[in-house]
Each structure stands twice: as C-alpha cells, then as structure tokens.
Design a protein around this motif. Sequence first.
Motif, PDB file in Angstrom:
ATOM      1  N   LEU A 168       0.811  -1.211   0.000  1.00  0.00           N
ATOM      2  CA  LEU A 168       0.000   0.000   0.000  1.00  0.00           C
ATOM      3  C   LEU A 168       0.848   1.267   0.000  1.00  0.00           C
ATOM      4  CD1 LEU A 168      -2.897  -0.912   2.477  1.00  0.00           C
ATOM      5  CD2 LEU A 168      -2.906  -0.948  -0.027  1.00  0.00           C
ATOM      6  N   ASN A 169       1.830   1.317   0.887  1.00  0.00           N
ATOM      7  CA  ASN A 169       2.594   2.550   1.039  1.00  0.00           C
ATOM      8  C   ASN A 169       3.701   2.700  -0.011  1.00  0.00           C
ATOM      9  OD1 ASN A 169       5.192   3.823   2.937  1.00  0.00           O
ATOM     10  ND2 ASN A 169       3.384   5.048   2.532  1.00  0.00           N
ATOM     11  N   GLN A 170       4.606   1.753  -0.044  1.00  0.00           N
ATOM     12  CA  GLN A 170       5.773   1.914  -0.902  1.00  0.00           C
ATOM     13  C   GLN A 170       5.465   1.709  -2.381  1.00  0.00           C
ATOM     14  OE1 GLN A 170       9.274  -0.143   0.507  1.00  0.00           O
ATOM     15  NE2 GLN A 170       8.723   0.163   2.649  1.00  0.00           N
ATOM     16  N   THR A 171       4.477   0.883  -2.704  1.00  0.00           N
ATOM     17  CA  THR A 171       4.139   0.636  -4.107  1.00  0.00           C
ATOM     18  C   THR A 171       3.034   1.556  -4.608  1.00  0.00           C
ATOM     19  OG1 THR A 171       4.759  -1.704  -3.877  1.00  0.00           O
ATOM     20  CG2 THR A 171       3.412  -1.106  -5.781  1.00  0.00           C
ATOM     21  N   LEU A 172       1.959   1.678  -3.822  1.00  0.00           N
ATOM     22  CA  LEU A 172       0.810   2.465  -4.265  1.00  0.00           C
ATOM     23  C   LEU A 172       0.799   3.883  -3.704  1.00  0.00           C
ATOM     24  CD1 LEU A 172      -1.973  -0.290  -3.937  1.00  0.00           C
ATOM     25  CD2 LEU A 172      -0.669   0.377  -5.974  1.00  0.00           C
ATOM     26  N   GLY A 173       1.686   4.172  -2.760  1.00  0.00           N
ATOM     27  CA  GLY A 173       1.771   5.521  -2.207  1.00  0.00           C
ATOM     28  C   GLY A 173       0.689   5.876  -1.210  1.00  0.00           C
ATOM     29  N   VAL A 174       0.007   4.872  -0.635  1.00  0.00           N
ATOM     30  CA  VAL A 174      -1.039   5.126   0.361  1.00  0.00           C
ATOM     31  C   VAL A 174      -0.385   5.479   1.694  1.00  0.00           C
ATOM     32  CG1 VAL A 174      -2.957   4.121   1.645  1.00  0.00           C
ATOM     33  CG2 VAL A 174      -2.634   3.549  -0.777  1.00  0.00           C
ATOM     34  N   ASN A 175      -0.739   6.628   2.266  1.00  0.00           N
ATOM     35  CA  ASN A 175      -0.161   7.020   3.559  1.00  0.00           C
ATOM     36  C   ASN A 175      -1.210   7.333   4.619  1.00  0.00           C
ATOM     37  OD1 ASN A 175      -1.152   9.546   2.799  1.00  0.00           O
ATOM     38  ND2 ASN A 175       0.863  10.341   2.211  1.00  0.00           N
ATOM     39  N   LEU A 176      -2.498   7.161   4.272  1.00  0.00           N
ATOM     40  CA  LEU A 176      -3.608   7.370   5.218  1.00  0.00           C
ATOM     41  C   LEU A 176      -3.574   8.764   5.855  1.00  0.00           C
ATOM     42  CD1 LEU A 176      -3.638   3.885   7.010  1.00  0.00           C
ATOM     43  CD2 LEU A 176      -4.986   4.643   5.041  1.00  0.00           C
ATOM     44  N   GLY A 177      -3.128   9.739   5.087  1.00  0.00           N
ATOM     45  CA  GLY A 177      -3.128  11.120   5.556  1.00  0.00           C
ATOM     46  C   GLY A 177      -2.043  11.449   6.557  1.00  0.00           C
ATOM     47  N   ALA A 178      -1.066  10.572   6.723  1.00  0.00           N
ATOM     48  CA  ALA A 178      -0.012  10.790   7.711  1.00  0.00           C
ATOM     49  C   ALA A 178       1.277  11.248   7.033  1.00  0.00           C
ATOM     50  CB  ALA A 178       0.252   9.508   8.499  1.00  0.00           C
ATOM     51  N   LYS A 179       2.135  11.868   7.825  1.00  0.00           N
ATOM     52  CA  LYS A 179       3.463  12.273   7.360  1.00  0.00           C
ATOM     53  C   LYS A 179       4.495  11.737   8.336  1.00  0.00           C
ATOM     54  CE  LYS A 179       1.917  16.553   5.119  1.00  0.00           C
ATOM     55  NZ  LYS A 179       2.072  18.036   5.065  1.00  0.00           N
ATOM     56  N   GLY A 180       5.588  11.273   7.801  1.00  0.00           N
ATOM     57  CA  GLY A 180       6.624  10.713   8.654  1.00  0.00           C
ATOM     58  C   GLY A 180       6.537   9.189   8.677  1.00  0.00           C
ATOM     59  N   PHE A 181       7.691   8.550   8.640  1.00  0.00           N
ATOM     60  CA  PHE A 181       7.773   7.091   8.557  1.00  0.00           C
ATOM     61  C   PHE A 181       7.034   6.410   9.706  1.00  0.00           C
ATOM     62  CE2 PHE A 181       9.989   3.204   9.861  1.00  0.00           C
ATOM     63  CZ  PHE A 181       9.900   2.457   8.699  1.00  0.00           C
ATOM     64  N   GLU A 182       7.256   6.877  10.930  1.00  0.00           N
ATOM     65  CA  GLU A 182       6.680   6.206  12.091  1.00  0.00           C
ATOM     66  C   GLU A 182       5.150   6.303  12.110  1.00  0.00           C
ATOM     67  OE1 GLU A 182       8.424   7.507  15.703  1.00  0.00           O
ATOM     68  OE2 GLU A 182      10.440   6.793  15.209  1.00  0.00           O
ATOM     69  N   THR A 183       4.633   7.486  11.826  1.00  0.00           N
ATOM     70  CA  THR A 183       3.184   7.680  11.855  1.00  0.00           C
ATOM     71  C   THR A 183       2.499   6.892  10.750  1.00  0.00           C
ATOM     72  OG1 THR A 183       3.514   9.917  12.727  1.00  0.00           O
ATOM     73  CG2 THR A 183       1.341   9.392  11.862  1.00  0.00           C
ATOM     74  N   ILE A 184       3.094   6.908   9.554  1.00  0.00           N
ATOM     75  CA  ILE A 184       2.507   6.161   8.432  1.00  0.00           C
ATOM     76  C   ILE A 184       2.456   4.678   8.757  1.00  0.00           C
ATOM     77  CG2 ILE A 184       2.898   5.434   6.050  1.00  0.00           C
ATOM     78  CD1 ILE A 184       4.042   8.228   5.497  1.00  0.00           C
ATOM     79  N   ASN A 185       3.557   4.110   9.226  1.00  0.00           N
ATOM     80  CA  ASN A 185       3.592   2.683   9.515  1.00  0.00           C
ATOM     81  C   ASN A 185       2.689   2.314  10.691  1.00  0.00           C
ATOM     82  OD1 ASN A 185       5.217   1.973   7.424  1.00  0.00           O
ATOM     83  ND2 ASN A 185       7.077   1.755   8.605  1.00  0.00           N
ATOM     84  N   PHE A 186       2.545   3.229  11.648  1.00  0.00           N
ATOM     85  CA  PHE A 186       1.620   2.965  12.752  1.00  0.00           C
ATOM     86  C   PHE A 186       0.200   2.836  12.226  1.00  0.00           C
ATOM     87  CE2 PHE A 186      -1.380   4.476  15.954  1.00  0.00           C
ATOM     88  CZ  PHE A 186      -1.067   3.647  17.035  1.00  0.00           C
TER      89      PHE A 186
END
Length: 221
Positions: free
Chosen positions: A73-91
Amino acid sequence: MFDFLGHYDVLGAFWKTVQLTLLSAVGSLVWGTLLAAMRVGPVPLMRGFGTAYVNIVRNIPLTVIILYSSLGLNQTLGVNLGAKGFETINFRLAVLGLIVYTSAFVCEAIRAGINTVPVGQAEAARAIGLGFSQVLGLVVLPQAFRAAVGPLTNVLIALTKNTTVAAAIGVAEAALLMKSMIENEAQLLAISAVIAFGFVCLTLPTGLILGWVGKKVAVKR
C-alpha cells in the motif's frame, strides 16, 4: 540485574502496544459487525462477500497482511492514510492491517452470538412490520453482543499479542524494543521476563474483567 532498563523507554513501548490494541479493537468491532450483518443478511451478493472475506483473511498469516500494508500500500501504491513521517505512516498502516485481520474473527464471534438468539424473536419483529436492518439493530444484535462477550474477549487478548507483528514494519512497540534490547544487552532471560510480564499485565486483567462482564450481561434462557 535489571539496571539496563533505565536506558530504554519500556513504558513508552507498551503504551504504543496499548494504542495499537485499542484502535484496532474499535475498528475491528465496527467492520466485524458489518461483516456479520452481511453474512446473515438476505442479499446473496453481500452474504457471498462476507463469507469469502472471512474464509480468505483467516487463512492469510497476519505477518503477510502487515507487510503488504507497508510494502504494497505505502511503498508501491503511495497510500499514507493522511499521515506524514515514517513512524506515523507505519503505525496507521499497522492498525489497518490488524483491523483487516482481526475483523474476520470478530465477525465469527458475533455471528455465533446471533445464532443464539431464538428465531421466533426475529419473526415476531418482522410480523410487526420491522425491516431487516431494524430487526438486526433493535432485536438481534443487542442480544448477540451479550452472548458474544466471551468470544470477543478471546479475540481482544489475541489482538493484544498480535500487535507484536507490527514490529516487522518498524512500529516502536514492545516487540521492537525487545529486539533492540537483545541486540544491545547480554540479558536475554531478564529482557524476555520483562516483556512477558508486561503482556501478562495487559492481557490478564482484560480477561478477568471482561469475563466478569460476560457473566453479568449473559442472556438467561
């Protein structure tokens, strides 16, 4: 023996575990309830979707779902669920993955609770003109939840332990801290004991309290 603990934020790691558990539990309860409604609903397409979802997701390892949430979702499709920063996105992605996985088990627990409600009650509700959603929301689900407290407690305890999988995508919860501590300290037994004790402190009171609640709200038939 436990002097090394002063160098690590153990409470902060377990607080992250609690956050993962609570957010995932709420999301799983909502989505799992909707899935259960689909599975007992009158629309064949929705019943088929609910059945397929539960059977497929329950047979996929949670690690695969969590890794897909990050890598797919994140690294391939760019989905970040409205978050910024590695830790927040992965959480947030970890919470999403846990919801996707746990909701399948919540669905089955609630569906089992629905099956304990006498068919005559639903028929009586339909006889007075209530629609399917009204019968489900006003008559069936309130009783189903009371009957499902025990199974849902087991799902919640399992969810608490499953949050350790979030360490695979870098979420700073208890399992990731344990890995870091083991790499830096020569205290394997002490570290394992601390982390195990922390999870016991989270899961044991949960089981005892919800077990008591389950007995109090159980429907006497």
